[in-house]
Design a protein around this motif. Structure first.
Motif, PDB file in Angstrom:
ATOM      1  N   GLU A  66      17.461 -26.195   8.059  1.00 27.78           N
ATOM      2  CA  GLU A  66      17.684 -26.706   6.714  1.00 27.78           C
ATOM      3  C   GLU A  66      18.811 -27.745   6.754  1.00 27.78           C
ATOM      4  N   SER A  67      18.872 -28.567   5.707  1.00 22.15           N
ATOM      5  CA  SER A  67      19.931 -29.566   5.590  1.00 22.15           C
ATOM      6  C   SER A  67      20.816 -29.238   4.398  1.00 22.15           C
ATOM      7  N   ILE A  68      22.125 -29.392   4.575  1.00 23.33           N
ATOM      8  CA  ILE A  68      23.054 -29.200   3.464  1.00 23.33           C
ATOM      9  C   ILE A  68      22.800 -30.264   2.389  1.00 23.33           C
ATOM     10  N   THR A  69      22.750 -31.522   2.809  1.00 23.44           N
ATOM     11  CA  THR A  69      22.510 -32.599   1.847  1.00 23.44           C
ATOM     12  C   THR A  69      21.015 -32.811   1.668  1.00 23.44           C
ATOM     13  N   LYS A  70      20.648 -33.316   0.500  1.00 24.88           N
ATOM     14  CA  LYS A  70      19.246 -33.556   0.180  1.00 24.88           C
ATOM     15  C   LYS A  70      18.855 -34.989   0.514  1.00 24.88           C
ATOM     16  N   VAL A  71      17.571 -35.246   0.470  1.00 31.33           N
ATOM     17  CA  VAL A  71      17.058 -36.589   0.686  1.00 31.33           C
ATOM     18  C   VAL A  71      17.734 -37.559  -0.276  1.00 31.33           C
ATOM     19  N   GLY A  72      18.188 -38.696   0.255  1.00 34.64           N
ATOM     20  CA  GLY A  72      18.817 -39.728  -0.562  1.00 34.64           C
ATOM     21  C   GLY A  72      20.312 -39.573  -0.752  1.00 34.64           C
ATOM     22  N   ALA A  73      20.891 -38.487  -0.255  1.00 34.48           N
ATOM     23  CA  ALA A  73      22.329 -38.250  -0.455  1.00 34.48           C
ATOM     24  C   ALA A  73      23.165 -39.179   0.410  1.00 34.48           C
ATOM     25  N   GLU A  74      24.311 -39.574  -0.097  1.00 30.22           N
ATOM     26  CA  GLU A  74      25.278 -40.365   0.659  1.00 30.22           C
ATOM     27  C   GLU A  74      26.194 -39.384   1.376  1.00 30.22           C
ATOM     28  N   ILE A  75      26.219 -39.435   2.687  1.00 29.65           N
ATOM     29  CA  ILE A  75      26.838 -38.378   3.486  1.00 29.65           C
ATOM     30  C   ILE A  75      28.357 -38.489   3.575  1.00 29.65           C
ATOM     31  N   HIS A  76      28.894 -39.714   3.583  1.00 33.83           N
ATOM     32  CA  HIS A  76      30.316 -39.892   3.886  1.00 33.83           C
ATOM     33  C   HIS A  76      31.226 -39.171   2.892  1.00 33.83           C
TER      34      HIS A  76
ATOM     35  N   GLY B 289      15.424 -56.691   2.797  1.00 35.88           N
ATOM     36  CA  GLY B 289      14.848 -55.379   2.547  1.00 35.88           C
ATOM     37  C   GLY B 289      15.863 -54.263   2.658  1.00 35.88           C
ATOM     38  N   THR B 290      15.386 -53.059   2.389  1.00 37.06           N
ATOM     39  CA  THR B 290      16.221 -51.867   2.409  1.00 37.06           C
ATOM     40  C   THR B 290      16.120 -51.181   3.764  1.00 37.06           C
ATOM     41  N   LEU B 291      17.271 -50.847   4.322  1.00 34.40           N
ATOM     42  CA  LEU B 291      17.336 -50.131   5.588  1.00 34.40           C
ATOM     43  C   LEU B 291      17.772 -48.690   5.329  1.00 34.40           C
ATOM     44  N   TYR B 292      17.423 -47.811   6.237  1.00 30.49           N
ATOM     45  CA  TYR B 292      17.760 -46.395   6.108  1.00 30.49           C
ATOM     46  C   TYR B 292      18.671 -45.994   7.268  1.00 30.49           C
ATOM     47  N   VAL B 293      19.688 -45.190   6.927  1.00 34.02           N
ATOM     48  CA  VAL B 293      20.671 -44.771   7.924  1.00 34.02           C
ATOM     49  C   VAL B 293      21.004 -43.292   7.767  1.00 34.02           C
ATOM     50  N   ASP B 294      21.627 -42.959   6.643  1.00 33.89           N
ATOM     51  CA  ASP B 294      22.207 -41.627   6.458  1.00 33.89           C
ATOM     52  C   ASP B 294      21.238 -40.596   5.920  1.00 33.89           C
ATOM     53  N   SER B 295      20.063 -41.021   5.462  1.00 31.47           N
ATOM     54  CA  SER B 295      19.141 -40.083   4.858  1.00 31.47           C
ATOM     55  C   SER B 295      17.705 -40.496   5.104  1.00 31.47           C
ATOM     56  N   LEU B 296      16.849 -39.501   5.308  1.00 27.36           N
ATOM     57  CA  LEU B 296      15.416 -39.723   5.333  1.00 27.36           C
ATOM     58  C   LEU B 296      14.909 -39.863   3.900  1.00 27.36           C
ATOM     59  N   SER B 297      13.638 -40.205   3.763  1.00 24.62           N
ATOM     60  CA  SER B 297      12.986 -40.253   2.462  1.00 24.62           C
ATOM     61  C   SER B 297      12.210 -38.957   2.257  1.00 24.62           C
TER      62      SER B 297
END
Length: 290
Positions: A43-53, A253-261
């Motif tokens: 499981e993940s603590i943060t949800k999809v789309g969350a900003e991790i920092h 365009g939009t790039l993805y780093v800290d979160s999956l979709s």
């Protein structure tokens, strides 16, 4: 692999009998599931789309972590909130970036500190996988062979993505090989692909862009005649749109780093994330905005 505190155990028994591995964000969760296979519940603590920092754990997160059998964090100062989060929990944790040769942040308040986004290099991602194997084997030695086999198969797929990434970005003309983003999250990917990196702010925790930061990026884009610029999915692209307006560069365009979709989105897995970013960057720099 360094473990902290002692295991409380038994978290998975409430659901399906499997031990529970809790990761700090969704990218790590996907990688961990590929290694764990059917033997652990990830499981993940943060949800999809969350900003991790700058994430702030909720009481529900604390309860979930207290019931976990293992917590995985990225390390390299990514999860600034993590030390306090686990301070009073009797749960082991493993740092999955252990053994990665870090690249340092070159600008802003983080200058001289390790850039935490090491998973953006598929080469580094294979180190993450090896660390997960060791952590899962310590947690559940009965299935150690399965974890090793899963990891080797997954590392082969990661290696193929790396080869595709380098090939896609090698097609970008030499005078356009610059990657301009909102956050300085692409140092490892840029290194792998031979791109020069420029960003507005070093890490998303510093995302209040100053006129000086935006001005420096505008000067860079103009000087290099950079054809396209980008921003990440977890932050507003408004500062980068100011660069677009001032320079005439395209928004690539939009790039993805800290979160999956989400599962039906563009980057439901780590491998899809790297492929998406490589294709978006290469396509926009070559003139075909994605």
């Amino acid at each position: 692999m360094t473990f902290a505190l002692t295991a409380c155990g038994g978290a998975g028994a409430e659901d399906d009998g499997r031990k529970v591995v809790l990761t700090t964000f969704t990218v790590l969760a996907d990688m961990a599931r590929n290694v764990a296979g059917e033997h652990l519940r990830v499981e993940s603590i943060t949800k999809v789309g969350a900003e991790i920092h700058g994430y702030e754990p909720t009481p529900g997160d604390i309860k979930k972590a207290a019931r976990a059998d293992l917590i995985l964090d990225n390390g390299l100062n990514l999860e600034a909130w993590f030390a306090q989060f686990v301070a009073d929990l009797e749960v082991p944790h493993a740092v999955v970036s252990e053994g990665v040769a870090p690249l340092n942040i070159g600008e802003d308040a983080g200058a001289g500190k390790a850039n935490p986004h090491a998973w953006m290099s598929p080469v580094n991602a294979q180190i993450y996988v090896d660390n997960m194997v060791r952590a899962f084997t310590d947690l559940d030695p009965v299935h150690s062979a399965a974890y090793r086999d899963n990891a080797e198969a997954y590392k082969t797929r990661i290696g193929a993505v790396h080869d595709d990434l380098v090939a896609a970005l090698s097609a970008v003309p030499a005078d356009q090989r610059a990657l301009v983003t909102c956050e300085g999250a692409f140092s490892y990917l840029a290194r792998d692909a031979g791109l020069t990196e420029k960003y507005i702010w070093a890490v998303n925790a510093e995302q209040q862009a100053t006129p000086q930061q935006i001005g420096a990026v505008i000067d860079f884009v103009r000087a290099r005649d950079v054809p396209a610029v980008f921003c990440e999915s977890t932050v507003s692209d408004a500062p980068m749109q100011r660069v677009v307006e001032a320079t005439g560069a395209r928004y690539g365009g939009t790039l993805y780093v800290d979160s999956l979709s989400e599962a039906d989105g563009p980057v439901p897995t780590y491998l899809a994330l790297i492929r998406h970013d490589a294709d978006t960057i290469a396509g926009a720099l070559a003139g075909a905005v994605r």
